[in-house]
Design a protein around this motif. Structure first.
Motif, PDB file in Angstrom:
ATOM      1  N   VAL A  46       0.813  -1.216   0.000  1.00  0.00           N
ATOM      2  CA  VAL A  46       0.000   0.000   0.000  1.00  0.00           C
ATOM      3  C   VAL A  46       0.847   1.267   0.000  1.00  0.00           C
ATOM      4  CG1 VAL A  46      -1.688   1.337   1.324  1.00  0.00           C
ATOM      5  CG2 VAL A  46      -1.944  -1.143   1.114  1.00  0.00           C
ATOM      6  N   HIS A  47       1.938   1.283   0.763  1.00  0.00           N
ATOM      7  CA  HIS A  47       2.593   2.554   1.056  1.00  0.00           C
ATOM      8  C   HIS A  47       3.963   2.772   0.416  1.00  0.00           C
ATOM      9  CE1 HIS A  47      -0.532   3.631   3.888  1.00  0.00           C
ATOM     10  NE2 HIS A  47      -0.360   2.482   4.527  1.00  0.00           N
ATOM     11  N   THR A 108      -3.692   0.957  -8.330  1.00  0.00           N
ATOM     12  CA  THR A 108      -3.831   1.165  -6.888  1.00  0.00           C
ATOM     13  C   THR A 108      -4.442  -0.067  -6.221  1.00  0.00           C
ATOM     14  OG1 THR A 108      -4.181   3.523  -7.300  1.00  0.00           O
ATOM     15  CG2 THR A 108      -4.731   2.707  -5.116  1.00  0.00           C
ATOM     16  N   LEU A 109      -5.495  -0.622  -6.810  1.00  0.00           N
ATOM     17  CA  LEU A 109      -6.112  -1.813  -6.235  1.00  0.00           C
ATOM     18  C   LEU A 109      -5.121  -2.977  -6.213  1.00  0.00           C
ATOM     19  CD1 LEU A 109      -8.428  -3.461  -5.102  1.00  0.00           C
ATOM     20  CD2 LEU A 109      -9.295  -3.746  -7.444  1.00  0.00           C
ATOM     21  N   ARG A 111      -1.992  -2.789  -5.852  1.00  0.00           N
ATOM     22  CA  ARG A 111      -1.086  -2.524  -4.718  1.00  0.00           C
ATOM     23  C   ARG A 111      -1.728  -3.005  -3.417  1.00  0.00           C
ATOM     24  NH1 ARG A 111       2.691   2.170  -5.292  1.00  0.00           N
ATOM     25  NH2 ARG A 111       2.572   2.093  -3.033  1.00  0.00           N
ATOM     26  N   TRP A 112      -3.013  -2.677  -3.246  1.00  0.00           N
ATOM     27  CA  TRP A 112      -3.721  -3.047  -2.006  1.00  0.00           C
ATOM     28  C   TRP A 112      -3.771  -4.566  -1.867  1.00  0.00           C
ATOM     29  CZ3 TRP A 112      -3.598   1.969  -2.024  1.00  0.00           C
ATOM     30  CH2 TRP A 112      -4.091   2.705  -0.954  1.00  0.00           C
ATOM     31  N   ALA A 117      -4.142  -5.728   1.997  1.00  0.00           N
ATOM     32  CA  ALA A 117      -5.238  -4.909   2.515  1.00  0.00           C
ATOM     33  C   ALA A 117      -6.576  -5.325   1.907  1.00  0.00           C
ATOM     34  CB  ALA A 117      -4.971  -3.427   2.224  1.00  0.00           C
ATOM     35  N   VAL A 118      -6.536  -5.923   0.719  1.00  0.00           N
ATOM     36  CA  VAL A 118      -7.703  -6.519   0.064  1.00  0.00           C
ATOM     37  C   VAL A 118      -7.276  -7.929  -0.333  1.00  0.00           C
ATOM     38  CG1 VAL A 118      -9.278  -6.405  -1.906  1.00  0.00           C
ATOM     39  CG2 VAL A 118      -8.556  -4.293  -0.774  1.00  0.00           C
ATOM     40  N   PHE A 129     -13.830  -0.829  -3.096  1.00  0.00           N
ATOM     41  CA  PHE A 129     -12.644   0.013  -3.173  1.00  0.00           C
ATOM     42  C   PHE A 129     -12.685   0.865  -4.445  1.00  0.00           C
ATOM     43  CE2 PHE A 129      -8.308   0.801  -4.570  1.00  0.00           C
ATOM     44  CZ  PHE A 129      -7.610   1.126  -3.417  1.00  0.00           C
ATOM     45  N   TRP A 156      -2.143   9.864   5.012  1.00  0.00           N
ATOM     46  CA  TRP A 156      -1.266   9.184   4.048  1.00  0.00           C
ATOM     47  C   TRP A 156      -0.524  10.202   3.196  1.00  0.00           C
ATOM     48  CZ3 TRP A 156      -5.615   5.565   1.832  1.00  0.00           C
ATOM     49  CH2 TRP A 156      -5.931   4.586   2.783  1.00  0.00           C
ATOM     50  N   TYR A 203      -2.354   6.563  -4.139  1.00  0.00           N
ATOM     51  CA  TYR A 203      -3.387   6.087  -3.235  1.00  0.00           C
ATOM     52  C   TYR A 203      -4.776   6.050  -3.875  1.00  0.00           C
ATOM     53  CZ  TYR A 203      -0.087   6.239   0.649  1.00  0.00           C
ATOM     54  OH  TYR A 203       0.979   6.005   1.476  1.00  0.00           O
TER      55      TYR A 203
END
Length: 246
Positions: A46-47, A108-109, A111-112, A117-118, A129, A156, A203
């Motif tokens: 995510v980050h 982005t998704l 990455r999650w 995170a997902v 999302f 963030w 993000y």
């Protein structure tokens, strides 16, 4: 203008053809199916940030998907954006008939999912999302309709910007000039806005309105707030009810 001339005039060209959430889910799955891209997503989560090599790998996969869908129009004028996202964001081809900023939500998704995170593309949370970050434009060539950010999203942004030495140097330099000093136009164009846009894209916050991050970081640089970890930082974010939803 006469009715005859109105009828003979071509209608305004649409900037992009519509894209659905289902198509973004398919693109996310396509990105995850590429081994090199999947490894990049799992490394950054995510980050963290992509390396230039990872950006190139993911951009190649994006271009492949767009080409397979015949969403490229080489004879049309490529879409231009105000900033290049500092080269940190993998991006679909700019001559795509679909909105590259919207397609980028699949990155982005991915990455999650890579960060856990997902759980996966088939998780109902993946659709939620995308639906939360999905956007429409005001008109065929208009700006993006926005919604309020969450306090976490503002944080963030703040953490990412404060960790960037070029951005933080700008903030400290502005504070030296006085409490109400503004940012130099060249620095705003060349440093501040590209970095802010890159983190928004990272993000998936393209459809968020004003985030108020610079005022928070300025308060820290001035010593009015101890750090981003202090309760005062969160209070400052949540106090802005006009732009923050929680």
């Amino acid at each position: 203008m006469s009715p005859e001339s109105d009828e003979s005039s071509p209608p305004p060209q649409k900037m992009f053809e519509p894209t659905s959430v289902d198509e973004l889910l398919e693109l996310t799955a396509f990105l995850r199916a590429d081994e090199a891209a999947r490894q990049a997503f799992e490394r950054v989560g995510v980050h963290r940030d992509f390396t230039p090599e990872e950006v190139n790998v993911i951009a190649r996969v994006l271009a492949d998907f767009v080409a397979r869908r015949t969403w490229r129009a080489p004879d049309r004028r490529p879409t231009t954006f105000a900033h290049d996202f500092c080269g940190e964001v993998p991006f679909p081809p700019l001559d795509s008939t679909r909105d590259p900023l919207l397609l980028n939500l699949a990155v982005t998704l991915a990455r999650w999912i890579g960060g856990g995170a997902v759980s996966g593309v088939d998780d109902p949370e993946a659709r939620a999302f995308l639906e939360d970050r999905f956007f429409e434009r005001v008109g065929d060539r208009g700006g993006i309709l926005t919604k309020k950010a969450t306090a976490d999203e503002v944080m963030w942004m703040a953490r990412s910007l404060m960790a960037n030495s070029a951005y933080w140097d700008v903030v400290k330099e502005v504070v030296k000039k006085g409490e109400f000093a503004g940012i130099d136009d060249d620095l705003l164009r060349d440093v501040v806005m590209p970095l802010e846009d890159a983190i928004r894209a990272k993000y998936g916050l393209i459809n968020r309105g004003h985030l108020g991050v610079h005022s928070l970081l300025r308060a820290i640089a001035m010593g009015k707030i101890d750090s981003l970890d202090s309760p005062a930082a969160w209070e400052s974010i949540r106090a802005d009810k006009m732009f923050v939803r929680d």
